[in-house]
Structure formats: structure tokens, C-alpha cells
Motif scaffolding. Structure first.
Motif, short mmCIF file in Angstrom:
data_model
loop_
_atom_site.label_atom_id
_atom_site.label_comp_id
_atom_site.label_asym_id
_atom_site.label_seq_id
_atom_site.Cartn_x
_atom_site.Cartn_y
_atom_site.Cartn_z
N LYS A 156 0.85 -1.19 0.00
CA LYS A 156 0.00 0.00 0.00
C LYS A 156 0.89 1.24 0.00
O LYS A 156 1.73 1.40 0.87
N SER A 208 0.72 -2.43 -7.02
CA SER A 208 -0.50 -3.22 -6.81
C SER A 208 -0.27 -4.70 -7.14
O SER A 208 -1.01 -5.56 -6.68
N ALA A 232 0.08 -6.44 -4.00
CA ALA A 232 -0.99 -6.30 -3.02
C ALA A 232 -1.64 -7.63 -2.68
O ALA A 232 -1.92 -7.94 -1.54
N ASP A 289 2.56 -1.20 7.79
CA ASP A 289 1.11 -1.08 7.68
C ASP A 289 0.59 0.03 8.59
O ASP A 289 0.81 0.01 9.79
N GLU A 298 -5.86 1.44 8.02
CA GLU A 298 -6.53 1.77 6.77
C GLU A 298 -7.67 2.74 7.00
O GLU A 298 -8.42 2.62 7.96
N LYS A 320 -10.03 4.35 1.16
CA LYS A 320 -8.93 4.42 0.21
C LYS A 320 -8.94 5.71 -0.60
O LYS A 320 -7.92 6.34 -0.80
N GLN A 365 -5.77 8.43 -0.63
CA GLN A 365 -4.92 8.64 -1.80
C GLN A 365 -4.65 10.13 -1.94
O GLN A 365 -5.56 10.93 -2.14
#
Length: 501
Positions: free
Chosen positions: A15, A210, A213, A226, A229, A232, A236
Motif C-alpha cells: 500500500k 499493486s 498487493a 502497515d 486503513e 482508500k 490517496q
């Protein structure tokens, strides 16, 4: 105290991170503070002594400085930096310091966690960068209060440590410890990966990262890289190309763990202490020729030179050369001091320093003027060679000089220390970063050829998503590098759409 990776992804962290900062000196620390959600506002009831700036600040007092138009606020400011934003942030933090005043900062800091942007700060050493390389007793050129970072004054920290400032200046050891303390006090440790060496930064297509991923999603989500999250789309920061940052982390046992990180933005904050400048003359690679002050300290410690040795040669007329002369003089080591300029050259740093504030450098300047080889003076164990340059070093420890008239002279020496500045090590960038410089045909140099940036965002003109702060961008003093951090943080918050409505 600072994170050490127990596990590093074998291939990559899939990521993309919003931001990776390369360099953990004052620039990197200040930027991490701002990216961690610490937002500067004008303190209620404060009055800035600059009347035009004060009127501008009164127009939108409820809007944080980081969200305002930095170009508008900094217009018309003058000072000791060529950067408008550096002058702005400096005058908000230290309103009348250039006039000897002690007015408090007009800023107050609010911690807004919802405005923090995930980021990593990579550095070879503990927080503080090159300050950990400098001999601990060295006195800073800048006043102590100018070495401090936002919302934690150096003098307050020194008072708690029961230390005092000498002529309002601190030692390098104090500064290095203060920067480490700052990172801990402000809770920034989680962002710092110390012992990390970056070997490559390059642009890649988003679909490259990706491709990993799916592999990482199959049970490899406990990596240190990490971050929690979020949605998304909101996370970005930039669309289009990504940066791949490769390197390794030095383990306590001497091993190396490789890493590869994808980032939407990269900030270059590596400073210029990495690569000493060479004279480029014959014999410069001989074992008795050195390019760092620490080599002189080591030689004295190991008794390789003494008061009965042939003189040590010190080449250069900057502050590092002066520090070497002071150290040798203190240890009764004989010195030959060679430099290209005239002693009364206005460009010489000694002619720009107030005598009362910098008595030790004034003493060196006196020695340079009064103790030349042509005119013996009162100082023992020191000879000045103004307007001389080195032609070569010989294996028999003789050095050949040429004076301004073209005449050559030869002196016996025990060791030589070429202290004529340093250059950044940007070997991890394509073409050593030369394409990013103002003159794209010459190497990056903090004084003569810095990286070409937008003055209000510090984004590289030649590479969107890549930023440069500190000496790489031409800001060579700690008090002014913080403005670059403000500009970068403001730009990145706008990209992240983390500005208040």
C-alpha cells in the motif's frame, strides 16, 4: 526508544504511503511534527511588531497559518534568508529576534489528529541527523534560541537540564540531545525509522505496487509499514505515478534488512554533511590527508600528532577549519593554515560575525591576520598562508603550495586536513539529483546550486510529488529550515484534502 523493524517485507510494502521523508535532522523533525496534526494558529490577543503582517493576520484569525496563503502573508518580509516562507515562519516564531528582542511567539499550537497524514522519516542515525557527527563540545554558530523547534524552546529544555548557554549559544551535544528529546516529547517516535539507509528513489507506475498487493493480503499484514486503513479514496493523496524507495536497515548485530516502500510523495531532507569537498590535487588520497575534523580529534587522542610533531596542515577558511585550528591550538599542536582568500575579504565568514558574540572565531581571524609566514606574530605554533592554494601532496609528507604571485613553497607536515565544505550525497537519485538542480549541468550544492523548488510549496520544479527542504533547498540555518517544512506540510495537506472547509 525508536522503532527497529522485527520484520521487513521481503519484496515491498504494497500500500503506498502518502509521504516518505528521507533525512531525520531538524527539517525532517519539524515536518513530522506538522504532518502529525500539530497546527499553528495565531495566539488570541497577540500583536506582531511588523504592522503590515499584523494587519494580514487580523483578516482571518480563525484560519490556521498552514491553511492560509503563504505567498500573501510573506510578501514584503525581509531578513537573513532568501526564502519568503522561511522568513514568515521565523518571524511568527521569533518576532523581533534580529533586533535583539525577546518577544514571545505569536503562534499557538493545536493538536488535531484528524489532520495528521501517515508518514515515515528515514534516517541513518538518531533524530538530529548530522548533529550527532559533530564533536560534542563545539559551540553552535547560531544563537541557542535559533536552534529550537516549534512549541518547545531550547532554553526551557536547557534550564530543566540545568545547563546554561555560553554567549547565548549551545554545544553540538546539547543540540543533538534536544532534537532526540523533541521527537520523544512530541510523540513522533512511531514515524521515525533510525538506522535506515536509502539506496534508491525512482518513479514507478501505480500498477507496479499493486502487483504485490494480493501477495501481501494473504497473511502478511503485520508488517511495521502497515498504517491503519482509512477510506482508500480519502487516503490517496496523489494520482498517477508513485515513488519506489529502496534501502536497508542496519541491525544491532551488524546485519542489514532490505526494504522497498511505495510513496505518493517523497521529501528530501538529507542535508549536506555527507560528502566532504575535495581539492582535486595530486596526492589527496594519501593516508595522511583527511577531510573531516573528527580525524584530527582521533589523531590527537591516539597520539599520532603532538607538540613535537611536524605541523598539521589545515586547508580552508570556514568555521570547520576554524574549529580545527582552535582544537589544535588548545592541544599545543603546531599548525600551518592555508586558504585562498585575503584575510580582509568581505566574503570571509569571520568578517561577517559580531566580535562580541563569537570571540573564539575572532581570535582565529586575528591569528590569520597577524601570524603569516611573511610576518611572524605573537602566536606560537601557528603559521598563516593567505592567498595560497595547494598544488600537491607528496608521499614523504611534504606539501607544495603556490602563492598569488605564482611562487611555489614546500612545507613538511605530519597530517593534512582539507576542510573546505561538503556536498550532499544524492547517489540514491537518478543522475545524483543533478537534473533537479537550478543548473541541471552541475552537482547540487546548498550554496551555489540548490535544488530548484517552488518557493511556496518547496516542490521540485522538475518532479511533481518530490520535495526538498533544508540545505538542499538553499536554507542553511536551523531557524530557516522550518519554513520549508511549513510550506511542504501546507502543500501536502491541500493534496490530501485535509483542509477544513
Amino acid at each position: 526508544m525508536y522503532p527497529v523493524l522485527n520484520k521487513v517485507p521481503n519484496k515491498s510494502y504494497s500500500k503506498p504511503l502518502p509521504i516518505v521523508v528521507i533525512g531525520n535532522g531538524p527539517s525532517g523533525i519539524c515536518l513530522s511534527y506538522l504532518l502529525s496534526g500539530y497546527i499553528p494558529y495565531i495566539k488570541r490577543g497577540s500583536v506582531h511588531p511588523h504592522p503590515i503582517l499584523q494587519r494580514k493576520l487580523e483578516e482571518t484569525p480563525e484560519v490556521s497559518i498552514i491553511d492560509q496563503d503563504l505567498e500573501y502573508l510573506s510578501e514584503g518580509l525581509e531578513g537573513r534568508s532568501q526564502s519568503p516562507v522561511a522568513l514568515l515562519f521565523d518571524t511568527l516564531l521569533r518576532p523581533d529576534t534580529d533586533f535583539g528582542g525577546t518577544a514571545e511567539s505569536v503562534l499557538t499550537w493545536w493538536h488535531k489528529t484528524n489532520r495528521a497524514i501517515p508518514h515515515l522519516v528515514l534516517g541513518r542515525n538518531p533524530p538530529g541527523g548530522a548533529w550527532h557527527f559533530i564533536e560534542g563540545s563545539t559551540i553552535t554558530l547560531s544563537q541557542g534560541e535559533w536552534m529550537g523547534l516549534p512549541d518547545l524552546q531550547l532554553k526551557d529544555w536547557m534550564r530543566k537540564k540545568r545547563r546554561g548557554l555560553r554567549n547565548n549559544r549551545a554545544t553540538a551535544e546539547d543540540i543533538a540531545q534536544y532534537y532526540q528529546h523533541y521527537v520523544a516529547k512530541k510523540g513522533l517516535q512511531k514515524n521515525f525509522i533510525c538506522g535506515s539507509v536509502v539506496t534508491s528513489v525512482r518513479k514507478v507506475s501505480p500498477d507496479v505496487s499493486s502487483s504485490y498487493a494480493q501477495q501481501d493480503s494473504e497473511g502478511n499484514s503485520d508488517s511495521f509499514w502497515d498504517f491503519p486503513e482509512k477510506e482508500k479514496e480519502d487516503d490517496q493523496i496523489a494520482s498517477g505515478n508513485l515513488f519506489q524507495v529502496d534501502g536497508f536497515i542496519k541491525n544491532i548485530n551488524g546485519g542489514q534488512q532490505p526494504f522497498s516502500i511505495y510513496a505518493e510523495n517523497v521529501v528530501l531532507a538529507t542535508g549536506t554533511y555527507d560528502s566532504p569537498t575535495n581539492l582535486g590535487v595530486n596526492g589527496e588520497n594519501l593516508p595522511f590527508v583527511h577531510h573531516k575534523l573528527s580525524a584530527l580529534e582521533e589523531a590527537v587522542k591516539n597520539k599520532k600528532v603532538s607538540m613535537t610533531s611536524d605541523p598539521v596542515l589545515i586547508v580552508g577558511a570556514g568555521l570547520t577549519a576554524a574549529d580545527a585550528i582552535l582544537f589544535a591550538h588548545h592541544c599545543n599542536i603546531p599548525v600551518i593554515h592555508a586558504f585562498r582568500r585575503r584575510v580582509n575579504d568581505p566574503g570571509l565568514i569571520f568578517n561577517q560575525l559580531p566580535k562580541m558574540m563569537y570571540p573564539e572565531y575572532h581570535k582565529v581571524h586575528q591569528m590569520m591576520k597577524e601570524q603569516s609566514v611573511a610576518c611572524p606574530g605573537p602566536y606560537e605554533c601557528y603559521i598563516s598562508l593567505p592567498e595560497h592554494h595547494v598544488l600537491s601532496f607528496r608521499e614523504d609528507k611534504k606539501c607544495v603550495f603556490q602563492d598569488k604571485s605564482g611562487h611555489q613553497k614546500i612545507f613538511n607536515i605530519s597530517m593534512a586536513f582539507v576542510l573546505i565544505g561538503s556536498n550532499p550525497n544524492l547517489s540514491f537519485l537518478p543522475n545524483n539529483g543533478i537534473d533537479l538542480a537550478i543548473d541541471s549541468e552541475q552537482p547540487v550544492n546548498s550554496k551555489r546550486n540548490p535544488i530548484d523548488i517552488d518557493p511556496f510549496t518547496y516542490q521540485c520544479v522538475q518532479e511533481k510529488g518530490l520535495y526538498a527542504v533544508g540545505p538542499l533547498a538553499g536554507d542553511n540555518f536551523v531557524r530557516f529550515v522550518q519554513g520549508g517544512a511549513l510550506a511542504v506540510a501546507s502543500s501536502l495537506l491541500k493534496k490530501a484534502n485535509k483542509n477544513p472547509p
